[in-house]
Design a protein around this motif. Structure first.
Motif, PDB file in Angstrom:
ATOM      1  N   LEU A  53       0.831  -1.203   0.000  1.00  0.00           N
ATOM      2  CA  LEU A  53       0.000   0.000   0.000  1.00  0.00           C
ATOM      3  C   LEU A  53       0.867   1.256   0.000  1.00  0.00           C
ATOM      4  CD1 LEU A  53      -2.753  -1.032   2.589  1.00  0.00           C
ATOM      5  CD2 LEU A  53      -3.072  -0.745   0.134  1.00  0.00           C
ATOM      6  N   ALA A 237      -6.539  -4.581   6.394  1.00  0.00           N
ATOM      7  CA  ALA A 237      -5.723  -3.929   5.372  1.00  0.00           C
ATOM      8  C   ALA A 237      -4.373  -4.624   5.306  1.00  0.00           C
ATOM      9  CB  ALA A 237      -5.540  -2.446   5.691  1.00  0.00           C
ATOM     10  N   VAL A 262      -9.134   0.193   1.564  1.00  0.00           N
ATOM     11  CA  VAL A 262      -7.741  -0.099   1.913  1.00  0.00           C
ATOM     12  C   VAL A 262      -7.491  -1.584   2.141  1.00  0.00           C
ATOM     13  CG1 VAL A 262      -7.299   2.174   2.910  1.00  0.00           C
ATOM     14  CG2 VAL A 262      -8.249   0.362   4.349  1.00  0.00           C
ATOM     15  N   SER A 265      -4.251  -4.234  -1.560  1.00  0.00           N
ATOM     16  CA  SER A 265      -3.402  -3.442  -2.446  1.00  0.00           C
ATOM     17  C   SER A 265      -3.466  -4.015  -3.851  1.00  0.00           C
ATOM     18  CB  SER A 265      -1.956  -3.472  -1.963  1.00  0.00           C
ATOM     19  OG  SER A 265      -1.409  -4.780  -2.129  1.00  0.00           O
ATOM     20  N   GLY A 314      -4.564   2.765  -5.060  1.00  0.00           N
ATOM     21  CA  GLY A 314      -3.550   3.339  -4.176  1.00  0.00           C
ATOM     22  C   GLY A 314      -2.733   4.425  -4.846  1.00  0.00           C
TER      23      GLY A 314
END
Length: 385
Positions: A53, A237, A262, A265, A314
């Motif tokens: 992330l 996340a 979130v 990723s 992201g």
């Protein structure tokens, strides 16, 4: 001869006088600002369980800065990023920012990452009067009237959670199991989810805490499946989310899974492959793979200019956040200062970046957007609905 001696006697004074303008300029110059550049600071997980992330975010910021710099920068100055790795450890986040501020190397902060990390930074923002654009967190606890230095861009986790639970309820999935990260982020989203469930007359069959490193993942999966829910709500996340989805899919392929923006990723989505198909995720920005709006097209162009052909939520967030910061810097004028930047950001009303609008209203907390959409991952890893 006498004139020469007089000149020599005055030489130290001449030297001091000649040096004075440079000295005054140095004292008056704002931290992180030179005649040619503006340096912005950030701290994020570039290693550890949330590294994917953080690296995605960094790429988007760099793409935006490169694009802006190619167009002449901001008021004739180029933008530079100083991003430090904190491994998602709050104490390291504070240490990184304190060091940048102490060295006088940054004007402002941009998109530091994580709910516990940003919570730990709050006293430092007040202490240093440090303007801060777009924390990478939707935590409502950071969106309070007293937080006058922070200019949020993304919608809150509360916004995302309410929208997602409403959608699940409308699809007849009234009995959910909730899995949440055992940290500040996870516990806050859990509280939001329980409130949203209560408002919708829905039920939480299980509330299961997941270690941030995934140490208790087998037990968590067993508890979730034992509850026999209509769907699993993931308040998670990072890399552990990928392992969670894979573990649940292998034992219960048809169980609906849903999470916040979130949760996964870009790297995690790619790694999951077909196992990720059907996972529902909220989106707090438009789909970065659909070039329907000008801001998405500009983002894609910026990424391609860096040799990147893959687009993600992201990196798009990093791009958008940098564009908002740049608008504040532009409105601050040539004589940049932290106070001027704060004032300029607070004036942003109805800022249309090309299909995504940021509006900070009239007072703190400054929250620029409440945009929330829902996407369903397809087998290709892209949103299909």
């Amino acid at each position: 001869m006498q004139g020469r001696r007089h000149f020599l006697r005055q030489a130290p004074r001449w030297a001091a006088w000649a040096a004075a303008p440079a000295l005054v300029s140095s004292v008056q110059a704002e931290d992180g600002v030179s005649a040619k550049a503006i340096t912005i600071g950030s701290t994020a997980a570039l290693s550890g369980p949330l590294a994917a992330l953080g690296l995605d975010l960094k790429l988007g910021i760099e793409a935006a800065m490169a694009q802006l710099n190619a167009r002449g920068g901001v008021a004739g100055r180029s933008l530079q990023l100083q991003m430090q790795d904190d491994g998602y450890v709050p104490a390291r986040s504070v240490e990184n920012v304190r060091k940048m501020v102490g060295e006088g190397s940054v004007l402002a902060l941009l998109s530091c990452m994580g709910t516990p990390n940003n919570t730990a930074l709050l006293p430092l923002l007040e202490e240093q009067n440090l303007p801060y654009v777009a924390p990478l967190t939707g935590a409502s606890s950071l969106r309070r009237p007293g937080n006058r230095h922070i200019f949020h861009v993304r919608a809150s986790y509360t916004d995302e959670t309410q929208r997602l639970i409403q959608r699940l309820g409308s699809m007849g999935m009234n009995k959910l199991a909730i899995v949440y990260l055992d940290n500040g982020f996870g516990r806050e989203v859990l509280a939001d989810a329980l409130k949203a469930l209560s408002a919708q007359g829905m039920e939480a069959l299980a509330q299961v805490a997941l270690d941030t490193g995934g140490k208790n993942l087998p037990e968590v999966i067993s508890q979730l499946l034992a509850a026999r829910p209509g769907a699993v709500f993931m308040a998670t996340a990072g890399a552990v989310s990928q392992s969670l989805v894979a573990g649940l899919r292998k034992q219960s392929p048809s169980l609906p899974l849903a999470g916040l923006s979130v949760a996964l990723s870009n790297d995690s989505v790619k790694a999951l492959g077909p196992l990720g198909s059907g996972v529902a995720l909220t989106m707090v920005f438009p789909d970065p793979n659909r070039a329907k709006t000008p801001v998405v097209r500009e983002y894609q162009a910026a990424m391609r200019a860096l040799g990147q052909s893959e687009f993600s939520q992201g990196s798009f967030e990093g791009y958008i956040n940098t564009r908002v910061l740049a608008e504040g810097l532009e409105r601050s004028g040539k004589d940049l200062s932290r106070a001027r930047l704060r004032s300029a950001l607070a004036t942003l009303r109805g800022l249309d970046l090309g299909g995504f609008v940021v509006d900070y209203g009239s007072s703190a907390p400054y929250v620029g957007s409440h945009f929330v959409d829902l996407g369903i991952l397809g087998a290709s890893g892209r949103f299909v609905g």
